[in-house]
Each structure stands twice: as C-alpha cells, then as structure tokens.
Enzyme design. Structure first.
Site, mmCIF file in Angstrom:
data_model
loop_
_atom_site.group_PDB
_atom_site.id
_atom_site.type_symbol
_atom_site.label_atom_id
_atom_site.label_comp_id
_atom_site.label_asym_id
_atom_site.label_seq_id
_atom_site.Cartn_x
_atom_site.Cartn_y
_atom_site.Cartn_z
ATOM 1 N N PRO A 179 0.768 -1.238 0.000
ATOM 2 C CA PRO A 179 0.000 0.000 0.000
ATOM 3 C C PRO A 179 0.803 1.294 0.000
ATOM 4 C CG PRO A 179 -0.021 -0.971 2.197
ATOM 5 C CD PRO A 179 0.892 -1.771 1.359
ATOM 6 N N GLU A 180 1.112 1.834 -1.159
ATOM 7 C CA GLU A 180 1.456 3.250 -1.261
ATOM 8 C C GLU A 180 0.284 3.910 -1.978
ATOM 9 O OE1 GLU A 180 5.492 4.336 -2.159
ATOM 10 O OE2 GLU A 180 6.284 2.493 -1.311
ATOM 11 N N ARG A 218 12.268 3.558 9.350
ATOM 12 C CA ARG A 218 12.054 2.915 8.059
ATOM 13 C C ARG A 218 13.412 2.671 7.411
ATOM 14 N NH1 ARG A 218 7.096 4.047 6.286
ATOM 15 N NH2 ARG A 218 7.297 2.072 5.227
ATOM 16 N N LYS A 264 -2.820 7.781 1.164
ATOM 17 C CA LYS A 264 -3.026 6.376 1.463
ATOM 18 C C LYS A 264 -4.381 6.125 2.122
ATOM 19 C CE LYS A 264 1.948 6.194 1.972
ATOM 20 N NZ LYS A 264 3.064 6.252 2.948
#
Length: 269
Positions: free
Chosen positions: A2-3, A258, A52
């Site tokens: 999911p981007e 991240r 998103k």
DNA sequence: AGCTCATGGCGAG
DNA sequence: TCGCCCTGAGCTG
C-alpha cells in the site's frame, strides 16, 4: 502493497464495480459489525482516495474510512466470493463483485466533517488532479529535516511511501540526507512531476516500476529482478547489490524507523 | 511452533 | 525515539 497508487487503484476499482449499486456489507471478523449493519444493502455513492486513505461514500450515512497501514490487504474480484475467513474486517458484496479487507489500521464509519478534517491534515497528492505542489514546497524550503524524511511525511506530501521515496531520490540523483531547505524549487518541481508520472503508471499496472527504458534489464544486459513488491526498481531493497548505473554497492540505513536505500555514487547532489 | 520482517502511522515519554 | 496496533509470508528449528 500500500502506497498511494494502490489506494487510488482501489478507489477506481470500487467505482467501476460498485458505484450506484446497493451492496451487502458485513464484518466476519466482527470489529466493524455495528457499522456494517447500518450500511448493509445501502447504495455506494462515491469512492475516493487521498494519499493512502480510501473513502467509500454511502450518501447521507457517511463514509467508510479505510487505511491499510503496513499490513492491510484488499482482495477483490468477480463473484462467487471465497468463503469469508475470520480475519476479514469488511466484506462488500453484490451480484457481480466481492471485496474483502483484512488487517487495516483503520476501518471506520465517519461523517463528512470527519472526512474533511482528514483531507485538511494531508498534504497535496500527486495523484489528485489540481493538487498544488507549492503547498508542499512551502514546508520543504524552510525545513532542516532531510528530504528523505519529508517525502514520507504525509502532511507534506500525501501518498509517497518507502519505495517511491527511495526511487524518486535515485532518479533525481539526490542525496537522501540533504535538508529540505537545500533543495531548489526546480528540483522540487521535477520530483513532483516525476512522482505524478510514476504513480499514475503505478495505478495503471497496480505495481511500482521506476526503471527508465534505457536502464531496463534488456538494455543493460542484466538479469531481471524478481521481488515481493513486484516491480523493477533501482535501489529499493537492493542493499549491497550493485547499482544498475555505476555498479557501486547500494547502501541502506534506518531513518525514522524505516529502511532507506540509496546509491552513494549516483546520489551526491 | 516460533521468530522476523514488511510498501504505515499513532501516542507516550 | 520507542513501543504498539493490524496480518501473513518466509524462514528457522
């Protein structure tokens, strides 16, 4: 998965399959059961994405607000639907189509006002026509934060995730640790335009591909890459592998919880 | 069977 | 900055 491109593609799929039709709404997993009962057999009047976030409209009843988070997945297709398992948070069903949602961070029934508040706290989205890159620039050019962190900040720009971040910085030869305020307006406009193009292709193909024609495996005489995320990329998850352009080992580091990937040779500006 | 990791984001300290 | 939430795949043993 999911981007932003995934979510815009989902909005499109929902419009094509379910718009202006009454849909059965259920929550086999249970956590959306009360709202599902309210919405069951009502007409889906809209489906929209911002970054998103996915919004499924049900007229005066409000919107289903969905955010997939890191693990969320949507499985959709033609009926018959597969047997619902106990992790399906939301199932939508009509005569022709089914949609199963699992593992989302958010699945909630919200009002118009609550939806407006979400739009307000999100930055411009390269996939929303009319969204203004200058709104992002107003935050970037005064910021001492790294451009890598700014690109993941959804208040600055909505829809970019870890793959597009790494890839767009590579494509523009930009050192991810440069401060936002050291970016030029020309560089920012080029990044925005590039993201819009890449993400539009992402919506079309439902995957992320960022490698330019002249650097494809066929042109470069290298093996095509196969990876879980499904696309052809320059640096994402290629730690220690040789850069497609210069052969330098791709570097990786943690940044704001991240993983960041970049080529220290190609990205020095 | 249990661990680690993943394209995300929030709130506590 | 850390811990936590949501789930599933791909290891390890």
């Amino acid at each position: 998965m999911p981007e932003g491109h995934t979510i815009h593609r989902l909005a499109q799929d929902h419009r094509e399959r379910l718009l202006d039709r009454p849909v059965l709404v259920a929550s086999p997993q249970g956590r959306f059961a009360d709202s599902a009962a309210l919405l069951n057999d009502q007409v889906m009047t809209d489906a929209e994405a911002h970054g998103k976030h996915l919004f499924l409209g049900f007229g005066p009843l409000g919107w289903i607000h969905i955010h997939l988070g890191l693990f969320g997945k949507v499985d959709l297709g033609d009926t018959p639907a597969p047997p619902p398992t106990d992790t399906v948070r939301l199932r939508l069903l009509d005569a022709d189509s089914y949609v199963d949602l699992r593992g989302p961070t958010t699945c909630a029934l919200i009002t118009d006002a609550e939806k407006a508040a979400i739009h307000d706290r999100l930055g411009p989205d390269p996939l929303r026509t009319g969204d203004d890159p200058d709104r992002a620039w107003q935050r970037i050019y005064r910021s001492r934060t790294t451009v890598a962190a700014l690109l993941l900040d959804q208040k600055v720009i909505a829809g970019v995730g870890n793959v597009y971040r790494a890839e767009v910085l590579f494509r523009h030869g930009i050192d991810p640790y440069r401060a936002g305020r050291d970016l030029t307006r020309r560089e920012w406009d080029a990044i925005w335009a590039d993201l819009a193009g890449l993400m539009r292709e992402g919506v079309r193909n439902n995957r992320i591909d960022t490698v330019r024609q002249e650097h494809t495996p066929e042109e470069m005489g290298r093996e095509p890459r196969v990876d879980d995320h499904g696309g052809e990329v320059y640096v994402y998850r290629r730690a220690a592998m040789p850069c497609h352009i210069c052969g330098t080992g791709i570097r990786t580091a943690g940044l704001a919880a991240r993983n960041l990937f970049w080529c220290p040779t190609c990205q020095q500006r």
